[in-house]
Design an enzyme around this catalytic site. Sequence first.
Site, short mmCIF file in Angstrom:
data_model
loop_
_atom_site.label_atom_id
_atom_site.label_comp_id
_atom_site.label_asym_id
_atom_site.label_seq_id
_atom_site.Cartn_x
_atom_site.Cartn_y
_atom_site.Cartn_z
N ASP A 17 25.97 37.32 85.33
CA ASP A 17 26.41 38.42 86.18
C ASP A 17 27.76 38.00 86.79
O ASP A 17 28.14 36.82 86.71
CB ASP A 17 25.37 38.67 87.28
N ASP A 19 29.69 39.79 90.09
CA ASP A 19 29.82 39.92 91.55
C ASP A 19 28.68 39.21 92.26
O ASP A 19 27.51 39.49 92.02
CB ASP A 19 29.83 41.41 91.94
#
Length: 226
Positions: A17, A19
Amino acid sequence: MVAARLQRMMIEAAVFDMDGLMIDSQPFWQEAQLEIFAQIGVAITRQDTIDTTGMRVDEIVQRCYEQTPWESVSREDVCSRIVDRVIELVQTHKPAMPGLNQAIGVCQQAGLKLALASSSPMTLIQATIDALDLHGVFQAIVSGAELRYSKPHPEVYLNACDALGVQPFRCLALEDSFIGLLAAKAAQMKTIVIPEAAAADQKHFVIADRQLPSLHDLSADLLGAL
């Protein structure tokens, strides 16, 4: 030897991922939302921005519009303004999360294919890769910004696995948010969650295969034990 052990355990790839996992961008998303919504006369609180962590920006804007409709600008324009402000902040501060390069190195030394799968627009993903000098690290880069379904739907993770040519159950997802963790679990991937310290004691993270305090704690032994 590590690569051979991982092969026996059927892990062939790691999907990061972005953020909150690779970059400490959550404060930037919060700041951008507070600034842009204030510009159009919509009052939100910092807690409102915290409550939507992991959601796609268009969903956040739509939620705010349903609660407090405005007519001055389009929702698409508000989304663009928020993303542009986050990009500015990322380019200025280059906020790599502690242990990011070490974690990438551990995965590379283990012979894993690497992908990046984010709900953010590709413009922000590319700005982050530029800011952190991560060119050539990921064999696949996937944005969920234009997908029909966002996290916790598994679509963005399934697309990343497809792009790598690896079955989801042979992929590891590294996440920071519960919404993202749900998406990875729904894709039937192995999961490691590294939530921010303030949320680390939340019981719902128990569904992850492992929970770590930092990317510094990712190791070859841990990968081999999954």
